[in-house]
Scaffold this active site. Structure first.
Site, PDB file in Angstrom:
ATOM      1  N   PRO A  15      -8.527  13.836  16.751  1.00 15.20           N
ATOM      2  CA  PRO A  15      -7.966  14.124  15.438  1.00 15.20           C
ATOM      3  C   PRO A  15      -6.550  13.566  15.310  1.00 15.20           C
ATOM      4  O   PRO A  15      -5.846  13.363  16.302  1.00 15.20           O
ATOM      5  CB  PRO A  15      -7.962  15.662  15.385  1.00 15.20           C
ATOM      6  CG  PRO A  15      -8.925  16.092  16.431  1.00 15.20           C
ATOM      7  CD  PRO A  15      -8.898  15.058  17.502  1.00 15.20           C
ATOM      8  N   LYS A  50      -2.821  14.079  25.314  1.00 11.42           N
ATOM      9  CA  LYS A  50      -1.712  14.750  26.000  1.00 11.42           C
ATOM     10  C   LYS A  50      -1.697  16.218  25.593  1.00 11.42           C
ATOM     11  O   LYS A  50      -1.844  16.545  24.399  1.00 11.42           O
ATOM     12  CB  LYS A  50      -0.371  14.113  25.634  1.00 11.42           C
ATOM     13  CG  LYS A  50       0.848  14.839  26.219  1.00 11.42           C
ATOM     14  CD  LYS A  50       2.145  14.243  25.701  1.00 11.42           C
ATOM     15  CE  LYS A  50       2.321  14.431  24.217  1.00 11.42           C
ATOM     16  NZ  LYS A  50       2.488  15.864  23.814  1.00 11.42           N
ATOM     17  N   GLY A  83      -1.497   8.913  18.881  1.00  7.48           N
ATOM     18  CA  GLY A  83      -0.934   7.613  18.515  1.00  7.48           C
ATOM     19  C   GLY A  83      -0.106   7.020  19.631  1.00  7.48           C
ATOM     20  O   GLY A  83      -0.180   5.820  19.913  1.00  7.48           O
ATOM     21  N   GLY A  98      -1.074  17.064  17.579  1.00 12.18           N
ATOM     22  CA  GLY A  98      -0.319  17.586  18.705  1.00 12.18           C
ATOM     23  C   GLY A  98      -0.820  17.109  20.047  1.00 12.18           C
ATOM     24  O   GLY A  98      -0.436  17.649  21.084  1.00 12.18           O
ATOM     25  N   LEU A  99      -1.660  16.067  20.045  1.00 13.73           N
ATOM     26  CA  LEU A  99      -2.261  15.548  21.276  1.00 13.73           C
ATOM     27  C   LEU A  99      -1.657  14.211  21.698  1.00 13.73           C
ATOM     28  O   LEU A  99      -2.149  13.582  22.638  1.00 13.73           O
ATOM     29  CB  LEU A  99      -3.775  15.395  21.095  1.00 13.73           C
ATOM     30  CG  LEU A  99      -4.548  16.694  20.868  1.00 13.73           C
ATOM     31  CD1 LEU A  99      -6.007  16.397  20.484  1.00 13.73           C
ATOM     32  CD2 LEU A  99      -4.509  17.593  22.106  1.00 13.73           C
ATOM     33  N   ASP A 151       7.082  10.802  22.721  1.00 20.45           N
ATOM     34  CA  ASP A 151       5.918  10.931  23.599  1.00 20.45           C
ATOM     35  C   ASP A 151       5.629   9.665  24.399  1.00 20.45           C
ATOM     36  O   ASP A 151       4.783   9.678  25.299  1.00 20.45           O
ATOM     37  CB  ASP A 151       4.667  11.268  22.782  1.00 20.45           C
ATOM     38  CG  ASP A 151       4.614  12.724  22.361  1.00 20.45           C
ATOM     39  OD1 ASP A 151       5.386  13.531  22.912  1.00 20.45           O
ATOM     40  OD2 ASP A 151       3.796  13.058  21.479  1.00 20.45           O
TER      41      ASP A 151
END
Length: 291
Positions: A99, A14, A107, A103-104, A141
């Protein structure tokens, strides 16, 4: 796919193209407005029917998550509780390629992908609305990652509306190999003066990369400055991405540590990612299309 081979699903990264964050409310949560899009790179998840629940991890970043609580298990256990079971009878495999604390939304995307796959494999009577309701307590998220399409997110991230129509977006994701824990970034953000979580004027559609970049330049990521303050190497990564040939816009995504850089073409993005990987072999870099 050969018989017995797991059916892998992409758990896409994301990317927050902008992220406006307001001061916390009485409930302690920060209201936000964000344009979230999803990449054609990410982790991979496989869910197959089994006699008992099993969970296995592999991949270049698996060691960063082994030994701790995992959102996939939490999400699947919440689903099991919703349908009156102790645990779901599935075998879950996670190929962790993104990683961690980056910030992606990795999880959350992993959990959302596993939840949808488990529903399909077991034939559970849970539609997307029910899955979202089950997943919302797991994190801000989750609603975005269950949708896995371009959205404008508001509230705590759970109030979604369609994004403007977007052009093909070619990008490079660059992570300097350090974690950026979300909680610490929000605490640092709260220590400084905070703007309201305002929304930019929303265009009905953006027809070209140039129009998108022009629009994004009137937005911001309110977590970028506190993230860099806590982890200066994020600032270095941002400078490196911004100076790559062909970069049109560079910004931190989410609470970091990953930054993204936008390019006019897929070829320009691939060339930049290759050059960055050679120049910074200890960092993680990937070219992608954001959809």
């Amino acid at each position: 796919m050969t018989p017995g081979e797991p059916a892998w699903r992409l758990a896409p990264a994301k990317v927050n193209l902008f992220l406006h964050v307001g001061p916390p409310g009485a409930d302690g949560y920060h209201p936000l407005v964000s344009l979230a899009v999803f990449a054609d790179v990410g982790d991979r998840v496989s869910v197959t029917r089994a006699d008992t629940f099993r969970f296995k991890t592999a991949g270049p970043f698996a060691a960063r998550i082994n030994g701790g609580p995992n959102l996939i298990e939490t999400g699947l256990d919440a689903m099991a509780n919703a349908v009156g079971r102790d645990r779901l009878p599935v075998h879950v495999q996670l190929d962790k390629r993104l990683p961690v604390a980056a910030g992606l939304g990795g999880g959350s995307s992993d959990a959302a992908t596993a939840m949808k796959a488990a529903r399909d494999v077991l034939g559970l009577d849970l539609d997307d609305t029910a899955l979202t309701r089950i997943a919302e307590p797991l994190g801000a998220d989750m609603a975005m990652c269950l949708a896995a399409r371009p959205v404008i997110a508001r509230g705590r991230g759970e109030v979604l509306s369609p994004a403007p129509s977007l052009p093909d977006i070619h990008a490079v994701l660059l992570n300097p190999g350090v974690p950026s824990p979300t909680g610490a970034v929000y605490r640092a953000y709260d220590e400084a003066p905070r703007p309201a979580a305002d929304a930019p004027d929303m265009s009905a559609g953006l027809a070209s990369t140039a129009e998108l970049v022009d629009w994004l330049e009137r937005t911001r990521n309110d977590l970028e400055t506190p993230a860099i303050g806590l982890t200066p190497l994020i600032g270095t990564a941002l400078e490196v991405a911004a100076s790559a040939p062909g970069t049109l816009l560079a910004r931190v995504t989410g609470s970091g540590a990953t930054v993204f850089a936008l390019f006019e073409t897929a070829e320009a993005a691939r060339s930049a990612a290759d050059a960055l990987s050679q120049a910074r072999p200890d960092w993680w870099a990937a070219s992608c299309r954001l959809t």
